[in-house]
Design a protein around this motif. Structure first.
Motif, PDB file in Angstrom:
ATOM      1  N   GLY A 215       2.344  17.036  -6.082  1.00 37.03           N
ATOM      2  CA  GLY A 215       2.302  16.283  -4.834  1.00 37.03           C
ATOM      3  C   GLY A 215       3.648  16.135  -4.164  1.00 37.03           C
ATOM      4  O   GLY A 215       3.739  15.982  -2.943  1.00 37.03           O
ATOM      5  N   VAL A 216       4.737  16.217  -4.934  1.00 39.90           N
ATOM      6  CA  VAL A 216       6.078  16.046  -4.365  1.00 39.90           C
ATOM      7  C   VAL A 216       6.436  17.185  -3.418  1.00 39.90           C
ATOM      8  O   VAL A 216       7.166  17.002  -2.447  1.00 39.90           O
ATOM      9  CB  VAL A 216       7.126  15.927  -5.502  1.00 39.90           C
TER      10      VAL A 216
ATOM     11  N   VAL B 272       0.862  -1.178   0.000  1.00 38.50           N
ATOM     12  CA  VAL B 272       0.000   0.000   0.000  1.00 38.50           C
ATOM     13  C   VAL B 272       0.901   1.231   0.000  1.00 38.50           C
ATOM     14  O   VAL B 272       1.889   1.279   0.744  1.00 38.50           O
ATOM     15  CB  VAL B 272      -0.929   0.010   1.227  1.00 38.50           C
ATOM     16  N   VAL B 273       0.577   2.218  -0.828  1.00 35.06           N
ATOM     17  CA  VAL B 273       1.391   3.429  -0.947  1.00 35.06           C
ATOM     18  C   VAL B 273       0.549   4.645  -0.576  1.00 35.06           C
ATOM     19  O   VAL B 273      -0.555   4.819  -1.093  1.00 35.06           O
ATOM     20  CB  VAL B 273       1.937   3.591  -2.380  1.00 35.06           C
ATOM     21  N   VAL B 274       1.086   5.462   0.320  1.00 35.13           N
ATOM     22  CA  VAL B 274       0.431   6.710   0.715  1.00 35.13           C
ATOM     23  C   VAL B 274       1.261   7.864   0.153  1.00 35.13           C
ATOM     24  O   VAL B 274       2.469   7.944   0.384  1.00 35.13           O
ATOM     25  CB  VAL B 274       0.331   6.836   2.244  1.00 35.13           C
ATOM     26  N   THR B 275       0.610   8.752  -0.581  1.00 30.61           N
ATOM     27  CA  THR B 275       1.306   9.908  -1.154  1.00 30.61           C
ATOM     28  C   THR B 275       0.465  11.170  -0.945  1.00 30.61           C
ATOM     29  O   THR B 275      -0.761  11.084  -0.795  1.00 30.61           O
ATOM     30  CB  THR B 275       1.541   9.728  -2.665  1.00 30.61           C
TER      31      THR B 275
ATOM     32  N   GLU C 137      -8.561   1.894   6.982  1.00 32.98           N
ATOM     33  CA  GLU C 137      -8.029   2.295   8.290  1.00 32.98           C
ATOM     34  C   GLU C 137      -7.006   3.432   8.146  1.00 32.98           C
ATOM     35  O   GLU C 137      -7.014   4.389   8.923  1.00 32.98           O
ATOM     36  CB  GLU C 137      -7.387   1.086   8.973  1.00 32.98           C
ATOM     37  N   ILE C 138      -6.116   3.316   7.163  1.00 34.37           N
ATOM     38  CA  ILE C 138      -5.109   4.368   6.944  1.00 34.37           C
ATOM     39  C   ILE C 138      -5.792   5.692   6.612  1.00 34.37           C
ATOM     40  O   ILE C 138      -5.411   6.754   7.115  1.00 34.37           O
ATOM     41  CB  ILE C 138      -4.132   3.962   5.817  1.00 34.37           C
ATOM     42  N   THR C 139      -6.813   5.620   5.759  1.00 35.15           N
ATOM     43  CA  THR C 139      -7.553   6.834   5.398  1.00 35.15           C
ATOM     44  C   THR C 139      -8.168   7.476   6.637  1.00 35.15           C
ATOM     45  O   THR C 139      -8.096   8.707   6.827  1.00 35.15           O
ATOM     46  CB  THR C 139      -8.657   6.497   4.381  1.00 35.15           C
TER      47      THR C 139
ATOM     48  N   GLU D 136     -12.102  17.516   1.183  1.00 39.22           N
ATOM     49  CA  GLU D 136     -11.268  16.694   0.296  1.00 39.22           C
ATOM     50  C   GLU D 136     -10.002  16.250   1.019  1.00 39.22           C
ATOM     51  O   GLU D 136      -9.374  17.030   1.739  1.00 39.22           O
ATOM     52  CB  GLU D 136     -10.887  17.503  -0.950  1.00 39.22           C
ATOM     53  N   ASP D 137      -9.650  14.976   0.840  1.00 36.36           N
ATOM     54  CA  ASP D 137      -8.415  14.459   1.438  1.00 36.36           C
ATOM     55  C   ASP D 137      -7.204  15.127   0.801  1.00 36.36           C
ATOM     56  O   ASP D 137      -7.208  15.429  -0.402  1.00 36.36           O
ATOM     57  CB  ASP D 137      -8.314  12.939   1.238  1.00 36.36           C
ATOM     58  N   ASP D 138      -6.166  15.362   1.618  1.00 41.20           N
ATOM     59  CA  ASP D 138      -4.922  15.924   1.082  1.00 41.20           C
ATOM     60  C   ASP D 138      -3.869  14.835   0.911  1.00 41.20           C
ATOM     61  O   ASP D 138      -2.672  15.078   0.944  1.00 41.20           O
ATOM     62  CB  ASP D 138      -4.395  17.045   1.975  1.00 41.20           C
ATOM     63  N   PHE D 139      -4.331  13.610   0.722  1.00 45.66           N
ATOM     64  CA  PHE D 139      -3.440  12.459   0.540  1.00 45.66           C
ATOM     65  C   PHE D 139      -4.146  11.425  -0.326  1.00 45.66           C
ATOM     66  O   PHE D 139      -5.370  11.466  -0.499  1.00 45.66           O
ATOM     67  CB  PHE D 139      -3.069  11.840   1.897  1.00 45.66           C
ATOM     68  N   ASN D 140      -3.361  10.524  -0.892  1.00 40.71           N
ATOM     69  CA  ASN D 140      -3.894   9.388  -1.663  1.00 40.71           C
ATOM     70  C   ASN D 140      -3.408   8.092  -1.043  1.00 40.71           C
ATOM     71  O   ASN D 140      -2.242   8.004  -0.637  1.00 40.71           O
ATOM     72  CB  ASN D 140      -3.417   9.433  -3.121  1.00 40.71           C
ATOM     73  N   VAL D 141      -4.276   7.114  -0.951  1.00 37.21           N
ATOM     74  CA  VAL D 141      -3.890   5.780  -0.476  1.00 37.21           C
ATOM     75  C   VAL D 141      -4.224   4.798  -1.590  1.00 37.21           C
ATOM     76  O   VAL D 141      -5.383   4.661  -1.978  1.00 37.21           O
ATOM     77  CB  VAL D 141      -4.628   5.392   0.817  1.00 37.21           C
TER      78      VAL D 141
END
Length: 406
Positions: A77-78, A61-64, A242-244, A258-263
């Protein structure tokens, strides 16, 4: 009339017009070989992607950070500073079913040793990154927790880095390389992994403690992302949920904000890539199918010409007792012989072309048995379908009119 004689007559007629018969076959040959080779490329790409996903870890799983809007401008996003060390610690401690978890930061630059240099990427991670990405240290050792606490200037390098920087055969262990003017002592060399399905060299990599990259190279307090692996693939969706939830809480996001991350999981990436590959495979198969259709139309045209040229022959044969079904079968047999012969040659060309692409260009191809069988059956059906109408026309000729035909 003996049907064996009909086959002999059909073969003799084709033998009398070898060039015309071969040119008619050519459309079938191109169509069948195109279908087989195109499907082989599509299936090979699909299997290569699946293998690559498996090597990376299907349970990863990758969180960015997301490309957030700042002052009305969407930022890359970087450079978005939404993921902090506290997020990593919260995920590690609060999310169940996690096997490993690692923050990561990365930077591109020039690695230098003596008079040699090479452009590459350096990744700042922790020890769990090795398990998540299925990497192993072939020589030396991995950096420790103590190295991360001290932001030690140590690193582990891939085989490509060794090949590019130590061209005189030096032992890389203990050597000091520079990356953006910062010295790093090599304490380990990764086992080779080769190129992935996207053509990227997986051995062109430098791995160092993430604290070192954060403080000494980038001077940033945030992370570029978080890698995690799940104890079992069946828990992947649960872990993402759960991570979200944890990140929404730590970031103070509520309601419909809006989420400021992607899972994302590799399962999702795999599904997207597989779907794209399927669409490409279908497109390539359609191209081959069009070639088969053109070849079938060519058979029909040639059979029409053949019926016209042999009208007197048909009349003579019918006048001495040949029935309409005999004439029908004779021309159908000719059409089927053309299509089946072209199909056999097309199968050989298609399989040969696929194997040549794999051996000469290194493309991932996989010849499917069903593609060979279906292509062969389709070309046989094509011969019957497109040969039937001209054959039917020949079988319905009036013998007297046919004999008088000039």
């Amino acid at each position: 009339m003996n049907y064996g004689n009909l086959i002999v007559i059909a073969l003799r007629a084709l033998n009398n017009n070898k060039l015309r018969g071969f040119l008619t076959m050519l459309g079938i040959i191109i169509g069948v070989s195109s279908v087989i080779s195109m499907l082989a490329i599509g299936e090979g790409s699909k299997r290569s992607i699946e293998k690559q996903i498996e090597e990376l870890g299907a349970n990863m799983v990758v969180v960015t950070p997301t490309n957030a809007l700042v002052g009305g401008i969407r930022q890359n996003g970087v450079i978005v500073q939404t993921l902090k060390l506290e997020d990593y610690r919260a995920i590690e401690s609060e999310v169940p079913y996690l096997e490993s978890c690692s923050p990561y930061v990365t930077k591109s630059g020039q690695a230098i040793f003596g008079s040699y240099n090479t452009p590459t990427f350096i990744y700042g991670v922790n020890e769990d990154y090795m398990d998540i990405r299925r990497l192993t240290v072939a020589k030396g050792e991995m950096f420790s927790d103590q190295d991360m606490k001290m932001a030690a200037k140590v690193c582990v390098v891939g085989q490509t880095i060794v090949d590019n920087l130590f061209k005189n055969g030096e032992d890389p262990l203990g050597q000091v390389i520079r990356f953006d003017k910062i010295p790093f002592r090599i304490i380990g060399v990764l086992a080779p992994k080769g190129y992935n399905s996207m053509g990227r060299d997986q051995d062109d990599i430098i791995v160092a403690p993430f604290t070192t990259i954060q403080k000494r190279l980038l001077a940033i307090p945030y992370m570029h992302g978080i890698y995690a692996s799940v104890v079992d693939e069946k828990y992947t969706a649960k872990v993402i949920q759960e991570i979200t939830g944890v990140l929404r809480q730590t970031h103070g996001i509520s309601g419909v904000q809006e989420d400021d991350f992607n899972v994302r999981s590799l399962e999702e990436m795999s599904a997207i890539l597989t779907m794209a590959t399927k669409v490409l495979t279908i497109l390539l198969a359609c191209i081959g199918g069009i070639s088969l259709l053109v070849g079938g139309i060519g058979i029909m045209n040639i059979m029409y010409v053949s019926v016209t040229e042999r009208t007197r022959e048909i009349g003579l044969r019918m006048s001495i007792g040949a029935k309409g079904r005999h004439i029908l079968f004779q021309f159908l047999i000719e059409a089927v012989i053309i299509s089946v012969s072209g199909g056999i040659i097309g199968v050989l060309f298609g399989v040969g072309a696929a194997l040549a692409l794999r051996s000469l260009l290194g493309w991932p191809v996989s010849v499917l048995l069903y593609s060979v069988v279906i292509s062969f059956l389709v070309c046989t059906f094509t011969g019957v379908f497109f040969g039937w109408y001209p054959a039917r026309k020949a079988s319905r000729l009036n013998p007297i009119d046919a004999i008088r035909y000039e």
